[in-house]
Enzyme design. Structure first.
Site, PDB file in Angstrom:
ATOM      1  N   GLY A  97      35.889  42.361  38.777  1.00 58.81           N
ATOM      2  CA  GLY A  97      36.520  41.698  39.922  1.00 58.81           C
ATOM      3  C   GLY A  97      38.019  41.716  39.768  1.00 58.81           C
ATOM      4  N   GLY A  99      41.562  39.403  40.969  1.00 54.28           N
ATOM      5  CA  GLY A  99      42.124  38.224  41.611  1.00 54.28           C
ATOM      6  C   GLY A  99      43.575  38.470  41.959  1.00 54.28           C
ATOM      7  N   GLY A 100      44.322  37.385  42.129  1.00 52.09           N
ATOM      8  CA  GLY A 100      45.720  37.512  42.510  1.00 52.09           C
ATOM      9  C   GLY A 100      46.588  37.963  41.358  1.00 52.09           C
ATOM     10  N   MET A 101      46.134  37.736  40.150  1.00 47.07           N
ATOM     11  CA  MET A 101      46.972  37.992  38.989  1.00 47.07           C
ATOM     12  C   MET A 101      46.551  39.242  38.227  1.00 47.07           C
ATOM     13  SD  MET A 101      48.711  35.132  39.031  1.00 47.07           S
ATOM     14  CE  MET A 101      48.575  33.484  39.707  1.00 47.07           C
ATOM     15  N   VAL A 104      39.645  42.050  36.140  1.00 46.42           N
ATOM     16  CA  VAL A 104      38.721  41.656  35.082  1.00 46.42           C
ATOM     17  C   VAL A 104      37.663  42.756  34.949  1.00 46.42           C
ATOM     18  CG1 VAL A 104      37.091  39.901  34.298  1.00 46.42           C
ATOM     19  CG2 VAL A 104      39.161  39.218  35.519  1.00 46.42           C
ATOM     20  N   LYS A 123      40.038  40.189  30.904  1.00 44.41           N
ATOM     21  CA  LYS A 123      41.045  40.003  31.958  1.00 44.41           C
ATOM     22  C   LYS A 123      42.323  40.678  31.506  1.00 44.41           C
ATOM     23  CE  LYS A 123      42.866  36.390  34.977  1.00 44.41           C
ATOM     24  NZ  LYS A 123      42.614  35.028  35.458  1.00 44.41           N
ATOM     25  N   ASP A 217      43.657  25.680  41.135  1.00 43.66           N
ATOM     26  CA  ASP A 217      43.301  26.858  41.945  1.00 43.66           C
ATOM     27  C   ASP A 217      41.788  26.963  42.092  1.00 43.66           C
ATOM     28  OD1 ASP A 217      43.984  28.999  43.560  1.00 43.66           O
ATOM     29  OD2 ASP A 217      44.036  30.434  41.907  1.00 43.66           O
TER      30      ASP A 217
END
Ligand SMILES: Nc1ncnc2c1ncn2[C@@H]1O[C@H](COP(=O)(O)OP(=O)(O)O)[C@@H](O)[C@H]1O
Ligand SMILES: [Mg+2]
Length: 431
Positions: A97, A99-101, A104, A123, A217
């Protein structure tokens, strides 16, 4: 199960070599990747009839069939990308997946004889992002904060480090789908299953809060739903330690003048000053995430970021039982309470939320008791509520807001829209 995002790019450096046109170039890419040594590769291909005359694809297929490469690794190597498939002591197997940062990956130790059951979620902060001081500072915080946490409802951090300029966090691999994926694939979640997921989320939050951490978050893409319907919290990327010495740069963890959070799920008080929040900011986000699970929509879909922030502060979303009449009124009132504008009007703690959800669970015995009694139920600093807005499914953002909070938000709309646009562009692949 998280479906591997086949289009994802490994943490390679930009401008890699051209795709290997022939089997020799492919074999060279395999060795450069460090997935196999030259002698391992030669030994594997030795038994392959006419190996020298086969196409790169045929050689790759052979290595996949023999269990030496995953499909993902083979595709990357065939495309000439040999960087980033081995990160420190881990071998990247497939993307899980993004995410914003960070991205992973499913990964495993890159040992000579790894236990095939040893899978981790790796990650990775891409090197381009690590060159941004603020991004790296946030990632380092996440590395540190995760290390001390051990709880069944929080994805465990196993290891973290940096290798060849790539920063990584190895976590417990959590099988399942994010709550966002569950709703996207199956539609709204019935009350008993949603109550069970969020009872687990509340237990995980209670553990965090008891250790003086605010998640900041919480949202559907940061909740993993396991195949048995239990849940685990992900992503400490924006977590804040109560009473910590804040970095000078407010863009790292937020502060007056910066909005930090995800617009669809951000508590009103977090939108004013993300560093001046208590545990009940997470309970607001839990309420918004529960709203999404029950209806398939965040409380304030549509609108700009600025509008969402305003709506969180001033508007009541349509009650969930209005959007989904199958939801009992009493449960809908609980969702309303979680999303109360004033923190003081929300349930007192995550532990209380778990107890409120428990009777609605399809398996009321399921939520685990707190493993370690802590002062968790003590509300930490109480925020005096302020309003905010909402959104759809954006990334976490840090929005420079200028020196003035509430009243100046309107004047800064254009700035926010611009910055958001840039940020969304930067993390465009986010969801
Ligand atoms: N431990 C894990 N096990 C399985 N999948 C994970 C795990 N951690 C993250 N993921 C997947 O990766 C995605 C992004 O991870 P996350 O930590 O939220 O990154 P970001 O900080 O960039 O938002 C998640 O939404 C989820 O799909
Ligand atoms: Mg995330």
């Amino acid at each position: 199960m998280s479906s591997p995002a086949t289009g994802s790019t490994p943490p390679s450096r930009p401008g890699g070599p051209a795709p290997p046109a022939d089997p020799a170039a492919f074999r060279s890419a395999v060795v450069k990747s460090r997935l196999l040594t030259r002698s391992q590769l030669d030994a594997t291909l030795a038994g392959l009839p006419f190996a020298g005359g086969r196409s790169a694809r045929a050689v790759a297929d052979h290595l996949v069939a023999a269990g030496h490469l995953t499909e993902y690794q083979a595709d990357k190597l065939l495309a000439g990308q040999h960087h980033g498939l081995v990160v420190g002591p881990y071998q990247v197997l497939a993307p899980l997946g993004r995410g914003g940062m960070a991205t992973v990956y499913l990964a495993r130790p890159h040992d000579a004889n790894p236990d095939p059951g040893t899978l981790v979620a790796l990650k990775v902060l891409p090197p381009q992002r690590a060159s941004e001081e603020r991004e790296l500072a946030r990632f380092r915080r996440e590395m540190d904060l995760g290390r001390g946490l051990e709880h069944p409802q929080i994805a465990r951090t196993l290891d973290s480090g940096e290798a060849g300029g790539v920063h990584y966090i190895a976590m417990e691999y959590v099988p399942g789908r994010t709550l966002r994926q569950v709703v996207a694939a199956d539609g709204p979640v019935p009350v008993p299953a949603a109550a069970r997921v969020f009872a687990d989320v509340a237990v995980g939050l209670s553990h965090l809060h008891g250790r003086g951490l605010i998640h900041r978050d919480l949202k559907p893409s940061n909740v993993m739903v396991l195949p048995d319907g239990r849940a685990k919290l992900l992503d400490l990327g924006l977590a804040l330690r109560v009473d910590e010495d804040l970095p000078d740069d407010p863009a790292v963890v937020g502060g007056r003048g910066y909005i930090l959070g995800t617009m669809d799920y951000i508590a009103p008080e977090q939108a004013v000053d993300a560093t001046d929040v208590g545990p009940r900011a997470d309970l607001y986000a839990l309420g918004c995430s529960l709203y999404f699970a029950l209806t398939g929509l965040p409380p304030f879909p549509g609108g700009s970021s600025k509008q969402k922030l305003r709506w969180h502060r001033t508007e009541d979303p349509p009650p969930v039982d209005q959007l989904n009449p199958a939801i009992p009124g009493e449960f809908a009132r609980l969702v309303d309470r979680l999303m109360a504008k004033r923190p003081a009007d929300r349930p007192n703690s995550a532990g209380v939320v778990r107890e409120l959800l428990r009777p609605w669970c399809d398996d009321p015995a399921a939520p685990e008791p707190e493993p370690t009694p802590t002062p968790a139920e003590e509300p930490l600093p109480l925020e005096d509520a302020e309003p905010a807005t909402q959104p759809a499914a954006g990334p976490p953002v840090v929005l420079p807001l200028g020196p003035v909070p509430a009243a100046a938000v309107g004047l800064l709309a254009v700035l926010i829209a611009f910055v958001l646009g840039v940020l969304v562009g930067l993390v465009g692949q986010l969801f």
